[in-house]
Design a protein around this motif. Structure first.
Motif, PDB file in Angstrom:
ATOM      1  N   CYS A 133      36.956  12.384   2.575  1.00  0.00           N
ATOM      2  CA  CYS A 133      37.503  13.264   3.293  1.00  0.00           C
ATOM      3  C   CYS A 133      39.043  13.572   2.740  1.00  0.00           C
ATOM      4  CB  CYS A 133      37.645  12.844   4.824  1.00  0.00           C
ATOM      5  SG  CYS A 133      35.962  13.024   5.544  1.00  0.00           S
ATOM      6  N   SER A 180      39.447  16.187  -1.372  1.00  0.00           N
ATOM      7  CA  SER A 180      39.220  17.332  -1.947  1.00  0.00           C
ATOM      8  C   SER A 180      40.111  18.113  -2.694  1.00  0.00           C
ATOM      9  CB  SER A 180      39.107  18.635  -0.497  1.00  0.00           C
ATOM     10  OG  SER A 180      39.020  19.818  -0.934  1.00  0.00           O
ATOM     11  N   PRO A 198      39.254  18.464   4.894  1.00  0.00           N
ATOM     12  CA  PRO A 198      39.135  18.110   5.774  1.00  0.00           C
ATOM     13  C   PRO A 198      39.673  16.494   6.019  1.00  0.00           C
ATOM     14  CG  PRO A 198      37.040  17.451   4.552  1.00  0.00           C
ATOM     15  CD  PRO A 198      38.051  18.364   3.793  1.00  0.00           C
ATOM     16  N   ILE A 220      30.085  15.929   4.990  1.00  0.00           N
ATOM     17  CA  ILE A 220      30.990  16.283   3.834  1.00  0.00           C
ATOM     18  C   ILE A 220      30.307  16.082   2.503  1.00  0.00           C
ATOM     19  CG2 ILE A 220      32.905  15.152   2.689  1.00  0.00           C
ATOM     20  CD1 ILE A 220      33.465  15.865   5.780  1.00  0.00           C
ATOM     21  N   GLY A 267      34.148  17.085  -1.579  1.00  0.00           N
ATOM     22  CA  GLY A 267      35.161  16.631  -0.482  1.00  0.00           C
ATOM     23  C   GLY A 267      35.152  17.645   0.701  1.00  0.00           C
ATOM     24  N   CYS A 317      34.212  19.791   3.901  1.00  0.00           N
ATOM     25  CA  CYS A 317      33.473  19.507   5.238  1.00  0.00           C
ATOM     26  C   CYS A 317      32.550  20.901   5.195  1.00  0.00           C
ATOM     27  CB  CYS A 317      34.248  19.634   6.247  1.00  0.00           C
ATOM     28  SG  CYS A 317      33.279  19.259   7.956  1.00  0.00           S
ATOM     29  N   SER A 340      29.899  21.508  10.697  1.00  0.00           N
ATOM     30  CA  SER A 340      30.387  20.678  11.937  1.00  0.00           C
ATOM     31  C   SER A 340      29.608  21.129  13.032  1.00  0.00           C
ATOM     32  CB  SER A 340      31.585  20.610  12.313  1.00  0.00           C
ATOM     33  OG  SER A 340      32.178  21.795  12.421  1.00  0.00           O
TER      34      SER A 340
END
Length: 275
Positions: A29, A32, A147, A211, A216, A218, A221
């Motif tokens: 996370c 990225s 994220p 993820i 990296g 997201c 969700s």
């Protein structure tokens, strides 16, 4: 674009310690900004949830197509090709901006500073840098691209494990739109600080997040707490489909007026005079 597929094979990423799996998830996370420079993707500002035995759904009318080139160039189109947003001024001089500078003004882009990596090449500790992704609509769009709000900039002290941004359930490996991803059910802690408090990646209670293992980002969700605050699990979340990573993107793609540059990826034919 496929939906949440409960028939997706979900195996443990490694047979190791759950604490190590949680650390790897959080490090991903944080990673990225150092894993890609340009991204082409499709985005829905809501989750997708379909019966895994049903045929793939037709493209959603509210889906947008996006081209993003760091540090700040973004183009968005509808599924029909209508331009919704295109960054302008990406090559403008910044002399006036620096004239009234502060310490934060002079921070370097994250790609120009070196983080602390773990043994897997993921970011364990992020340095101070000029973070930030271009956004559109609400802050969840930018938060999904980086994220870090799910992990924080660095691991928390062992003495205070509940100071993590979110508590993680079991971390499992899935395929998301043909790409490997890590999935976990997370619950925000009091220390959770979303990029946009009005549109966080995680709402109070249980949230399912994915993820992308390569970037990296997201990619999905979904809030799992049904019937609270007027939102159901089908209504709050997002879905992102990565189409290409680190493609060459000309300035023409983002500017209001074309600079008539030649796309060097395409073959250029040369006509030779006869004789």
């Amino acid at each position: 674009m496929a939906g949440w597929d409960t028939s997706n094979p979900r195996d443990r990423r490694t047979p190791g310690d759950p604490a190590e799996e949680a650390a790897a998830f959080r490090n991903l996370c944080r990673s990225s900004p150092w894993r890609w420079q340009s991204l082409r993707f499709e985005y829905l500002d809501r989750p997708l949830a379909v019966d895994p035995d049903a045929p793939a759904p037709a493209p959603a009318p509210d889906r947008v197509r996006a081209w993003l080139r760091r540090p700040g160039a973004l183009r968005l189109e509808t599924a029909d090709g209508l331009v919704l947003h295109s960054t302008t001024g990406i090559n403008d001089s910044r002399d006036v901006f620096y004239l009234g500078s502060t310490r934060k003004t002079w921070l370097l882009p994250p790609q120009l500073v070196t983080p602390v990596y773990d043994d897997q090449g993921l970011v364990r500790r992020r340095p101070e840098a000029a973070y930030g992704e271009p956004g559109f609509g609400n802050g969840r769009f930018a938060a999904a691209l980086d994220p870090v709000e799910l992990a924080g900039n660095a691991p928390v002290p062992l003495e205070f494990p509940n100071s993590n941004a979110v508590e993680l359930g079991p971390v499992i490996e899935v395929l998301h739109e043909g790409r490997p991803a890590l999935e976990a059910v997370v619950v925000p802690n009091p220390g959770y600080r979303p990029l946009d408090p009005g549109a966080p990646l995680c709402r109070p209670g249980r949230n399912l997040v994915r993820i992308d293992a390569g970037t990296g980002v997201c990619v999905a969700s979904r809030w799992l707490e049904n019937g609270q605050e007027g939102y159901g699990p089908e209504e709050y979340g997002h879905w992102l489909r990565i189409l290409a990573v680190d493609e060459y993107m000309l300035d023409d793609l983002f500017l209001a007026e074309s600079m008539n540059l030649t796309d060097v990826r395409r073959h250029i034919s040369w006509e030779l005079p006869a004789g």
